[in-house]
Scaffold this motif. Sequence first.
Motif, PDB file in Angstrom:
ATOM      1  N   LYS A 140      -3.636  15.369  15.750  1.00 18.27           N
ATOM      2  CA  LYS A 140      -2.746  14.330  16.250  1.00 18.27           C
ATOM      3  C   LYS A 140      -3.399  13.330  17.197  1.00 18.27           C
ATOM      4  CE  LYS A 140       1.226  17.467  15.961  1.00 18.27           C
ATOM      5  NZ  LYS A 140       2.350  18.095  16.727  1.00 18.27           N
ATOM      6  N   GLY A 141      -4.629  13.648  17.629  1.00 20.98           N
ATOM      7  CA  GLY A 141      -5.302  12.726  18.535  1.00 20.98           C
ATOM      8  C   GLY A 141      -4.894  12.880  19.976  1.00 20.98           C
ATOM      9  N   GLU A 142      -4.192  13.973  20.325  1.00 20.09           N
ATOM     10  CA  GLU A 142      -3.758  14.168  21.701  1.00 20.09           C
ATOM     11  C   GLU A 142      -4.932  14.598  22.561  1.00 20.09           C
ATOM     12  OE1 GLU A 142      -0.640  17.005  21.739  1.00 20.09           O
ATOM     13  OE2 GLU A 142       0.712  15.830  20.477  1.00 20.09           O
ATOM     14  N   LEU A 143      -5.168  13.863  23.650  1.00 14.80           N
ATOM     15  CA  LEU A 143      -6.267  14.166  24.558  1.00 14.80           C
ATOM     16  C   LEU A 143      -5.775  13.970  25.981  1.00 14.80           C
ATOM     17  CD1 LEU A 143      -9.224  14.930  24.990  1.00 14.80           C
ATOM     18  CD2 LEU A 143      -9.797  12.495  24.862  1.00 14.80           C
TER      19      LEU A 143
ATOM     20  N   ASP B 131     -15.928  12.501  14.402  1.00 11.05           N
ATOM     21  CA  ASP B 131     -15.823  11.201  13.717  1.00 11.05           C
ATOM     22  C   ASP B 131     -17.180  10.498  13.640  1.00 11.05           C
ATOM     23  OD1 ASP B 131     -13.101  11.711  13.570  1.00 11.05           O
ATOM     24  OD2 ASP B 131     -12.673  10.608  15.426  1.00 11.05           O
TER      25      ASP B 131
ATOM     26  N   SER C 296      -5.358  13.912   9.278  1.00  7.64           N
ATOM     27  CA  SER C 296      -5.700  14.239  10.661  1.00  7.64           C
ATOM     28  C   SER C 296      -6.304  13.039  11.370  1.00  7.64           C
ATOM     29  CB  SER C 296      -6.685  15.403  10.699  1.00  7.64           C
ATOM     30  OG  SER C 296      -6.091  16.585  10.209  1.00  7.64           O
ATOM     31  N   ALA C 297      -6.042  12.966  12.677  1.00  8.72           N
ATOM     32  CA  ALA C 297      -6.524  11.831  13.465  1.00  8.72           C
ATOM     33  C   ALA C 297      -8.035  11.836  13.607  1.00  8.72           C
ATOM     34  CB  ALA C 297      -5.872  11.856  14.852  1.00  8.72           C
ATOM     35  N   HIS C 298      -8.640  13.034  13.592  1.00  4.06           N
ATOM     36  CA  HIS C 298     -10.085  13.126  13.806  1.00  4.06           C
ATOM     37  C   HIS C 298     -10.712  14.118  12.829  1.00  4.06           C
ATOM     38  CE1 HIS C 298      -9.856  10.827  17.534  1.00  4.06           C
ATOM     39  NE2 HIS C 298      -8.851  11.592  17.918  1.00  4.06           N
TER      40      HIS C 298
ATOM     41  N   PHE D 291      -5.715  18.049  19.112  1.00  5.91           N
ATOM     42  CA  PHE D 291      -6.510  16.833  19.258  1.00  5.91           C
ATOM     43  C   PHE D 291      -7.020  16.351  17.902  1.00  5.91           C
ATOM     44  CE2 PHE D 291     -10.833  15.032  19.755  1.00  5.91           C
ATOM     45  CZ  PHE D 291     -10.477  13.821  20.337  1.00  5.91           C
TER      46      PHE D 291
END
Length: 412
Positions: free
Chosen positions: A106-109, A242, A204-206, A103
């Motif tokens: 990559k931001g996968e949720l 974030d 990283s996405a977050h 997560f």
Amino acid sequence: MTYLLWAGLHSYTIVEYFGGEDGYRCGYCKSQTGNFSRGMWSHTMTVQDYQDLIDRGWRRSGKYVYKPIMQKTCCPQYTIRCHALKFQPSKSHKKILKKMNRFISKGELQKGQEDCAGISCHQKTMETDLKNALIIQRNGADPSRPPCRKAKELRKERRLQKEQMRQNGDGVSSTVSPTQPTPSQNNQSKTLEEFISESLPENSAHCLEFKRFLCDSPLEAEYAPDGPEVGYGSFHQQYWLDGRIVAVGVIDILPTCVSSVYLYYHPDFNSLSLGSYSALREIAFTKQLQKQSPKLSYYYLGFYIHSCPKMRYKGQYRPSDLLCPETYVWVSIERCIPLLDNSRYARLNQDPDLDARAVRDLGRALVLYRRTVMPYAAYSRKRKGSSDEMEVQQYASLVGQDCAERILLYRS
């Protein structure tokens, strides 16, 4: 000698004992009158006294400290502790850690079921407090926080924080940030710490940050030469995603353990299993504290309730022990499970031991009466009216001789 003079020389725990004969609603089996416990209000408490109390089956909720009546209550609650230094994450724990890392990177949720280790039955009453304690907007970041910064600035800040952590050891703030893999990551099973600090891409996405603050509780903040650098007491562990706060864990740092009190988390992030993830981070934190304070080596998860299936997850943090409700000896959970499969209540220690801290001399128990500290024997001679010996005897039997001789029991 007056209480004020005593207080100036030494820190004391001061409690009011309420007993508790009536049953009330159980949050686990939903029985309306099946939950029984003894309780006392703690005006102030030393960390050593609370350590000794939880090692006798007590637990605090705010300033209220309670002990289930194990042979009478509908869902017996056994104090559970994990050996933090020997802990190795299970397959399910590794999945949770990998899910969090995916997560962040990559931001996968993925939407999923609510985490059983999150807001449990007894914690749902905390929801009102959560609304007051945390300012969270469902449709955006906290308006009181500054606007989001550029990714380049965040990466720079993470590198600086990482360098500061190397120099100062564990501080009050940390960040999940990119790290280089170590040989153990390639040649053998990863440790918990390696999962938590797993290498993440620079873009990283977050950004997930952790901040730790002392918080208000009956426990008096204390510092000792051989204790952890952060000291002893109650702390908030804040989880910032974030720049947005998504969870707050409350822990007590005590002489021999880190005790998990409860966790608040934002419902939008149920699928991240924040309850289990926070427990894993707190175990890792316990390991860090043990390097500074060798006696501090256990992680207490509160109560294990075998008769409530959704509360059995605490037994997955192994190796772990349950506290025998009769002898107050720790027993490996593997030895306890067969006993609890046969009966909701069980004496877990099968050896013919007795309670080593049972009350031997009630007269030595300390009381606070008319602003004066005195042993119960002196108080009982001064007191007029009906005797309260049965109530004080019950209190002393529950806290044990050592605590009875240190804790001040308020008498009106």
